[in-house]
Write an enzyme that holds these catalytic residues in place. Sequence first.
Site: not given
Ligand code: BG6
Length: 487
Positions: A16, A402, A253, A383
């Site tokens: 926390a 959009l 991601h 585009k």
């Molecule tokens: C995190 C990474 O998961 O995502 C970071 O550890 C990065 O290095 C971040 O800066 C980016 O997240 P966002 O939502 O700002 O694109």
Amino acid sequence: QAIVKVAVRIFFVLGASGDLAKKKTFPALFNLFRQGFLHPDEVHIFGYARTKISDDELRNRIRGYLINDKNASPEHVEKLSKFLELIKYVSGSYDSEEGFRLLDKEISEHELSKNSVEGTSRRLFYLALPPSVYPSVCKMIRNFCMNRSDLGGWTRIVVEKPFGKDLESAEQLSTQIGELFEEPQIYRIDHYLGKELVQNLLVLRFANRFFLPLWNRDNIDNVQIVFREDFGTDGRGGYFDEYGIIRDIIQNHLLQVFCLVAMEKPVSLKPEHIRDEKVKVLQSVLPIKDEEVVLGQYEGYRDDPTVPDQSNTPTFATLVLRIHNERWEGVPFVLKAGKALNSRKAEIRVQFKDVPGDIYKCKKQGRNEFVIRLQPSEAMYMKLTVKQPGLEMSTAQSELDLSYVQRYQGVTIPEAYERLILDTIRGDQQHFVRRDELKAAWEIFTPLLHRIDDGEMKPLPYQPGSRGPAEADELLAKAGYVQTHGY
Ligand code: BG6
């Protein structure tokens, strides 16, 4: 907005006093509270960490994160005080039986003080902690802090990346946690799955006749999934150097976004059906070829005192994924991520093939491209070639645009963490990474990561504030991308 009461009694933030709790978890919880999604009668929040502080000290710290000059209206201040009243703190170490017993005692007292009705012992543990302590913390929760069986309810845990460093360590972690909790109790967060336009991807693809027949190798030439940041590792050099850009951004991601762009249509919207398709597409990815990888490290990265002088860690990578299936054979998916670049942007660019029998010479205008900008300023645009207005018959490239700020004026787009935390409370695992998905993700990147770790592949230097190494643009061109105006 309708107030939806959520089925949770206690929410725990472990770690926390750390950075994640401060920047993401508490702000997201407060926003949910402010909007009425967390009802004071239903929710209580416990912080647990090693630092020895009182309830009030933790509350004061949290107040500091959640208030600034811009949002100090009397209404905000009042809501914040109500929110802080829900928070208590217990201190203890992450492997201490005593600490977790104490936590359980506090929680139980709280649960029993409320009307003890069926299902009131609902415990959600958010591990805002370094993964090295996950196994011991999970063991402590399992042994001492599970929901009370006499009250019914459930226990769930939420974990953050990094889930391991390669296939072997990730599997080891998964096995350790898997021995203690069932898969439906484990929520592996990837916050990109909570972003508005990422959540829109399946809707776009499967609810629009426009895209259904076009989304394949016959029409699409190449796809890019790009993440850029215009700042460096900013005080996180120690963490970052151990992981590098592939583990920090691409393996999770960008790969999650890749799955949603490339997967087949799920049987239904049930979380398991969606996750089944994600796993299938990941399993269809061919081994990454060395010649389709460009690594970079920005100049000045090693000046960070927490980064070793000889660090080989990439802060930039562009690489090509190729999918061996009927839909995508031959279509390169270029994943690109970098720190300390010229802009902050995350987007998906789907570039279509040239028009066959091109009587209008469209090629010189540039190809059709569908761009989904995840951030900043959420937008999607196409585009396309149109007639230039006027008496002459000439063509030009224009955009069907959009932009969310214009189209959805006054609508607040929720923060990714807000949405995902709400899902954990509601028990919806659709936007969380399943164990086999994680394994398939590591299978793709582990050989490459080992080669980098062993120093067999070296990052090229690039200037902070640039586009990254020029070789990355060359790779992109080789993958078939045709530069269009404004990119
Ligand atoms: C995190 C990474 O998961 O995502 C970071 O550890 C990065 O290095 C971040 O800066 C980016 O997240 P966002 O939502 O700002 O694109």
